[in-house]
Design an enzyme around this catalytic site. Structure first.
Site, PDB file in Angstrom:
ATOM      1  N   PRO A   1       0.825  -1.221   0.000  1.00  0.00           N
ATOM      2  CA  PRO A   1       0.000   0.000   0.000  1.00  0.00           C
ATOM      3  C   PRO A   1       0.855   1.266   0.000  1.00  0.00           C
ATOM      4  CG  PRO A   1      -0.746  -1.543   1.676  1.00  0.00           C
ATOM      5  CD  PRO A   1       0.544  -2.070   1.145  1.00  0.00           C
ATOM      6  N   GLU A   2       0.509   2.208  -0.864  1.00  0.00           N
ATOM      7  CA  GLU A   2       1.179   3.501  -0.927  1.00  0.00           C
ATOM      8  C   GLU A   2       0.128   4.572  -0.592  1.00  0.00           C
ATOM      9  OE1 GLU A   2       3.489   3.808  -4.591  1.00  0.00           O
ATOM     10  OE2 GLU A   2       3.720   1.635  -4.677  1.00  0.00           O
TER      11      GLU A   2
ATOM     12  N   ARG B   1       2.127 -11.316   5.633  1.00  0.00           N
ATOM     13  CA  ARG B   1       3.593 -11.331   5.746  1.00  0.00           C
ATOM     14  C   ARG B   1       4.096 -10.844   7.105  1.00  0.00           C
ATOM     15  NH1 ARG B   1       6.185 -10.853   0.655  1.00  0.00           N
ATOM     16  NH2 ARG B   1       8.084 -10.986   1.858  1.00  0.00           N
TER      17      ARG B   1
ATOM     18  N   ARG C   1      20.365  17.274  -3.493  1.00  0.00           N
ATOM     19  CA  ARG C   1      20.510  15.820  -3.487  1.00  0.00           C
ATOM     20  C   ARG C   1      21.226  15.322  -4.726  1.00  0.00           C
ATOM     21  NH1 ARG C   1      18.302  12.933   0.721  1.00  0.00           N
ATOM     22  NH2 ARG C   1      17.030  14.285   2.001  1.00  0.00           N
TER      23      ARG C   1
END
Ligand SMILES: [Zn+2]
Length: 278
Positions: free
Chosen positions: A2-3, A112, A151
């Site tokens: 899930p995001e 899981r 970055r």
């Protein structure tokens, strides 16, 4: 896994049902799901509390309770939160059952077992390090450009870092980079001004569209909505999981590569790699 769109969909479902309901009892079948507390203490603290509100921060589900505690739930790989009547059939992977008044329960299932439930009176301890919300008003193109300029890492790995920006996982990162025409191996600080603008728009549009379709349930299952139904966005995925299929934009064959040890899907023609990498 899930995001943001899947978590947001679960949150919206729970927000319709949970607030006002009182927790009567809690059963913990897998203590590591609530690893920070002894299961008995966990249950004891929750009993008698009412749900005040349900929200989201990044991929965390945030349930505010009447005595000032907050229940933070991360679904990780296979976690599911389903609001169902007490007499619903048993489910094999149930790890925690929250019993509510009016004969309803909140079932946390997790095949899981990577999911995590934290009961805290100071949610900042868990959520304090998270990056900005991609759909918030203060996540502007200018801010994104500033964040990226410092970055050097590969753009894909950076976008998966929840301390940089919350909510994206492997599905929506692949989709957003394809929409923006940016190769996942490009360096964050090498993106042009127009790349950043495209990527900002792509991240927001793919997340919004996925929320509108109630998230992505893949063929191997996993994510479910709070009422146990599936999300419909899987049909709209352009590249994720579509190795060897044609690119929806140009017809080129989609390739699967590895970036940061994660499966990554690219269209070589739409997402040119300008420098470095391959
Ligand atoms: Zn293409």
């Amino acid at each position: 896994m899930p995001e943001l769109p899947e978590v947001e969909t679960v949150v919206r479902g729970l927000r319709e049902s949970l607030p006002g309901h009182e927790i009567l009892g809690v059963e913990v079948f897998w203590p590591r799901s609530v690893r920070d507390l002894d299961p008995e203490a966990f249950a004891c603290r929750l009993e008698g509390q009412r749900v005040v509100d349900v929200g989201r921060r990044g991929k965390w589900i945030v349930i505010s309770l009447s005595e000032g505690h907050t229940l933070l739930i991360h679904l990780r790989m296979t976690g599911q939160l389903v609001w169902e009547p007490e007499d619903s059939p048993d489910e094999k992977y149930t790890r925690v059952l929250f019993h509510f008044d009016d004969a309803w329960r909140l079932r946390f299932s997790d095949m899981r077992k990577f999911g995590r439930i934290v009961l805290t009176d100071s949610s900042d301890e868990v959520l304090g390090d998270l990056g900005p919300e991609p759909l918030s008003d203060d996540f502007t193109v200018a801010r994104f450009e500033e964040m990226l300029s410092e970055r050097r890492g590969r753009i894909k790995s950076l976008l998966l870092n929840q301390r940089f920006l919350v909510g994206l996982g492997n599905i929506y990162v692949n989709e957003a980079l394809w929409r923006a025409g940016i190769h996942p191996r490009r360096s964050a600080n090498d993106l042009s001004c127009s790349d950043v603008r495209e990527l900002h728009g792509a991240i927001r549009s793919v997340l919004r569209e996925a929320i509108a379709s109630n998230g992505t349930t893949l063929a191997d299952g996993g994510y479910q909505r709070a009422d146990g139904s599936s999300g419909e966005f899987a049909h709209q995925l352009a590249v994720y999981g579509r190795e060897d299929a044609p690119c929806p934009r140009c017809g080129e064959t989609i390739e699967r590569i590895e970036v940061g040890q994660r499966g990554t899907f690219v269209c070589r023609r739409c997402q040119a790699l300008l420098q470095g990498g391959e």
